[in-house]
Write a protein that holds these residues in place. Sequence first.
Motif, short mmCIF file in Angstrom:
data_model
loop_
_atom_site.label_atom_id
_atom_site.label_comp_id
_atom_site.label_asym_id
_atom_site.label_seq_id
_atom_site.Cartn_x
_atom_site.Cartn_y
_atom_site.Cartn_z
N ILE A 151 -83.19 -11.73 -27.22
CA ILE A 151 -83.15 -10.39 -27.78
C ILE A 151 -82.02 -9.49 -27.30
O ILE A 151 -81.62 -9.56 -25.88
N SER A 152 -81.49 -8.76 -28.40
CA SER A 152 -80.26 -7.77 -27.77
C SER A 152 -80.36 -6.32 -28.88
O SER A 152 -81.17 -6.49 -29.87
N ARG A 153 -79.61 -5.73 -28.65
CA ARG A 153 -79.75 -4.44 -29.17
C ARG A 153 -78.28 -3.77 -28.99
O ARG A 153 -77.46 -3.86 -28.10
N ASP A 154 -77.99 -3.12 -30.15
CA ASP A 154 -76.71 -2.31 -30.55
C ASP A 154 -77.21 -0.77 -30.58
O ASP A 154 -77.40 -0.39 -31.65
N ASN A 155 -77.39 0.11 -29.54
CA ASN A 155 -77.75 1.44 -29.84
C ASN A 155 -76.58 2.32 -30.66
O ASN A 155 -77.16 3.29 -31.23
N ALA A 156 -75.36 1.97 -30.49
CA ALA A 156 -74.31 2.72 -31.52
C ALA A 156 -74.73 2.18 -33.01
O ALA A 156 -74.31 3.14 -33.92
#
Length: 124
Positions: A69-74
């Motif tokens: 799992i990963s995320r890109d807050n931008a």
Amino acid sequence: VQLQASGGGLVQAGGSLRLSCAASGGTFSGYTMTWFRQVPAKEREFVAAITSSGGNTHYADSVNGRFTISRDNAKNMVYLQMNSLKPGDRAIYYCAAAKKDSAYEIDWYDINYWGQGTLVTVSS
């Protein structure tokens, strides 16, 4: 917060898929983001979680070592990279947001917002 999951499909056992979830309408970076999955006649089960900063992740034993799992807050996006898929991974996958600031001990009752599901089918 509105969540829109995508990326599901049909894949052969041993193959890979990447699910994406786009968030809108809220402060995405303030939520722990999770993936759950569900098959007919069974309860929705936890798959993976990532804290608001992305600093901590947690996985169900059944997917640990195969899923990331990963995320890109931008970009207000969360992803689930699924490798070495098995027929038992077949399910509808849901992304979800929780205000609880922890990747551990997250379950369906902690969820504040659910997205619609995306179907993953794994052929043997």
